[in-house]
Scaffold this motif. Structure first.
Motif, PDB file in Angstrom:
ATOM      1  N   ASN A 121       0.828  -1.213   0.000  1.00 14.17           N
ATOM      2  CA  ASN A 121       0.000   0.000   0.000  1.00 14.17           C
ATOM      3  C   ASN A 121       0.861   1.262   0.000  1.00 14.17           C
ATOM      4  O   ASN A 121       2.096   1.182  -0.028  1.00 14.17           O
ATOM      5  N   ARG A 122       0.234   2.418   0.058  1.00 13.38           N
ATOM      6  CA  ARG A 122       0.952   3.704  -0.008  1.00 13.38           C
ATOM      7  C   ARG A 122       1.935   3.896   1.142  1.00 13.38           C
ATOM      8  O   ARG A 122       2.905   4.623   1.020  1.00 13.38           O
ATOM      9  N   GLU A 123       1.663   3.236   2.258  1.00  9.63           N
ATOM     10  CA  GLU A 123       2.545   3.341   3.419  1.00  9.63           C
ATOM     11  C   GLU A 123       3.689   2.333   3.360  1.00  9.63           C
ATOM     12  O   GLU A 123       4.494   2.253   4.283  1.00  9.63           O
ATOM     13  N   GLY A 124       3.739   1.552   2.298  1.00  8.56           N
ATOM     14  CA  GLY A 124       4.801   0.562   2.154  1.00  8.56           C
ATOM     15  C   GLY A 124       4.557  -0.730   2.899  1.00  8.56           C
ATOM     16  O   GLY A 124       5.461  -1.544   3.050  1.00  8.56           O
ATOM     17  N   VAL A 125       3.339  -0.949   3.333  1.00  8.41           N
ATOM     18  CA  VAL A 125       2.977  -2.151   4.081  1.00  8.41           C
ATOM     19  C   VAL A 125       2.394  -3.187   3.120  1.00  8.41           C
ATOM     20  O   VAL A 125       1.542  -2.862   2.283  1.00  8.41           O
ATOM     21  N   GLY A 126       2.848  -4.437   3.248  1.00  5.36           N
ATOM     22  CA  GLY A 126       2.301  -5.509   2.426  1.00  5.36           C
ATOM     23  C   GLY A 126       0.838  -5.755   2.749  1.00  5.36           C
ATOM     24  O   GLY A 126       0.437  -5.755   3.913  1.00  5.36           O
ATOM     25  N   VAL A 127       0.043  -5.919   1.706  1.00  5.75           N
ATOM     26  CA  VAL A 127      -1.393  -6.165   1.871  1.00  5.75           C
ATOM     27  C   VAL A 127      -1.823  -7.306   0.950  1.00  5.75           C
ATOM     28  O   VAL A 127      -1.222  -7.525  -0.106  1.00  5.75           O
ATOM     29  N   ALA A 128      -2.840  -8.013   1.378  1.00  3.32           N
ATOM     30  CA  ALA A 128      -3.461  -9.057   0.556  1.00  3.32           C
ATOM     31  C   ALA A 128      -4.954  -8.998   0.808  1.00  3.32           C
ATOM     32  O   ALA A 128      -5.403  -8.698   1.915  1.00  3.32           O
ATOM     33  N   ARG A 129      -5.703  -9.282  -0.237  1.00  2.00           N
ATOM     34  CA  ARG A 129      -7.162  -9.287  -0.139  1.00  2.00           C
ATOM     35  C   ARG A 129      -7.639 -10.648  -0.626  1.00  2.00           C
ATOM     36  O   ARG A 129      -7.081 -11.193  -1.584  1.00  2.00           O
ATOM     37  N   SER A 130      -8.634 -11.203   0.014  1.00  2.00           N
ATOM     38  CA  SER A 130      -9.169 -12.500  -0.376  1.00  2.00           C
ATOM     39  C   SER A 130     -10.569 -12.309  -0.928  1.00  2.00           C
ATOM     40  O   SER A 130     -11.442 -11.749  -0.262  1.00  2.00           O
ATOM     41  N   ILE A 131     -10.757 -12.757  -2.176  1.00  3.00           N
ATOM     42  CA  ILE A 131     -12.059 -12.610  -2.830  1.00  3.00           C
ATOM     43  C   ILE A 131     -12.464 -13.937  -3.452  1.00  3.00           C
ATOM     44  O   ILE A 131     -11.640 -14.801  -3.729  1.00  3.00           O
ATOM     45  N   SER A 132     -13.736 -14.085  -3.684  1.00  3.58           N
ATOM     46  CA  SER A 132     -14.263 -15.278  -4.346  1.00  3.58           C
ATOM     47  C   SER A 132     -14.134 -15.117  -5.863  1.00  3.58           C
ATOM     48  O   SER A 132     -13.958 -13.991  -6.356  1.00  3.58           O
ATOM     49  N   PRO A 133     -14.247 -16.210  -6.602  1.00  2.00           N
ATOM     50  CA  PRO A 133     -14.266 -16.065  -8.070  1.00  2.00           C
ATOM     51  C   PRO A 133     -15.370 -15.113  -8.541  1.00  2.00           C
ATOM     52  O   PRO A 133     -15.165 -14.333  -9.465  1.00  2.00           O
ATOM     53  N   GLU A 134     -16.522 -15.150  -7.887  1.00  2.00           N
ATOM     54  CA  GLU A 134     -17.618 -14.267  -8.284  1.00  2.00           C
ATOM     55  C   GLU A 134     -17.264 -12.800  -8.034  1.00  2.00           C
ATOM     56  O   GLU A 134     -17.565 -11.935  -8.855  1.00  2.00           O
ATOM     57  N   GLU A 135     -16.592 -12.520  -6.926  1.00  2.00           N
ATOM     58  CA  GLU A 135     -16.150 -11.145  -6.652  1.00  2.00           C
ATOM     59  C   GLU A 135     -15.103 -10.696  -7.666  1.00  2.00           C
ATOM     60  O   GLU A 135     -15.080  -9.532  -8.074  1.00  2.00           O
TER      61      GLU A 135
END
Length: 184
Positions: A82-96
């Motif tokens: 992200n903009r602050e340099g922190v690693g991020v991950a998001r979990s979504i379904s195939p439909e999402e």
């Protein structure tokens, strides 16, 4: 007392393998049947994944085919910093994924192709490290993005399923390691 502890330990030991055994995954309610050749091998299902999300601007993707590749419990996980340099991950379904990415793929065009692959297999599990590059149109002279897809696959005795796709795009701070690039 000691006999009771041993009995409980034995019961738990015997129950664990039985609990891990599950019947083949039922198709999600209303999920389309896959093209049999597209789920016949780990290589085939990964190729089908790249094929189904790729297309020129204005070309609708075959989202039923996309849905048919994924296990009912599957997740897709884009990651980055992200903009602050922190690693991020998001979990979504195939439909999402379809809801969020479909309009952008249709508007801008998107072709993703595997440029290198490494796989590890144990029993009915396969983990694929799939290095990709992306262009908006096949006529683009250079990719606008490269990265690695970490793809987990499951074989239920009848076909291969995608359980998860977790990806990270290459950045200047996170270049793709040499061992994940094409040889040569």
């Amino acid at each position: 007392m000691r006999l009771t502890v041993l009995a409980v330990a034995l019961a738990l030991t015997c129950a664990a393998p039985a609990a891990a055994q599950t019947a083949p995954a039922p198709a999600a309610a209303g999920a389309p049947a896959p093209h049999p050749a597209g789920v016949a091998s780990p290589e085939a299902i990964v190729a089908a994944l790249y094929d189904v999300i790729s297309g020129d601007a204005g070309v609708e993707r075959d989202w039923d085919r996309f849905r048919s590749l994924f296990h009912p419990t599957a997740r897709l996980m884009p990651s980055g910093v992200n903009r602050e340099g922190v690693g991020v991950a998001r979990s979504i379904s195939p439909e999402e994924y379809i809801e969020r990415s479909g309009p952008v793929l249709m508007r801008d065009g998107f072709h993703e192709r595997e440029i290198a692959s490494r796989s590890e297999r144990f029993g009915h599990m396969v983990h694929v490290w799939s290095t990709y590059d992306s262009v908006h149109s096949r006529s683009d002279p250079e990719p606008f993005m490269r990265g690695i897809n970490s793809i987990q696959l499951f074989h239920d005795g009848a076909r291969w399923w995608i359980l998860s796709v977790y990806w990270l795009a290459e950045t200047p701070d996170t270049p793709i390691p040499t061992q994940y690039l094409p040889a040569g």
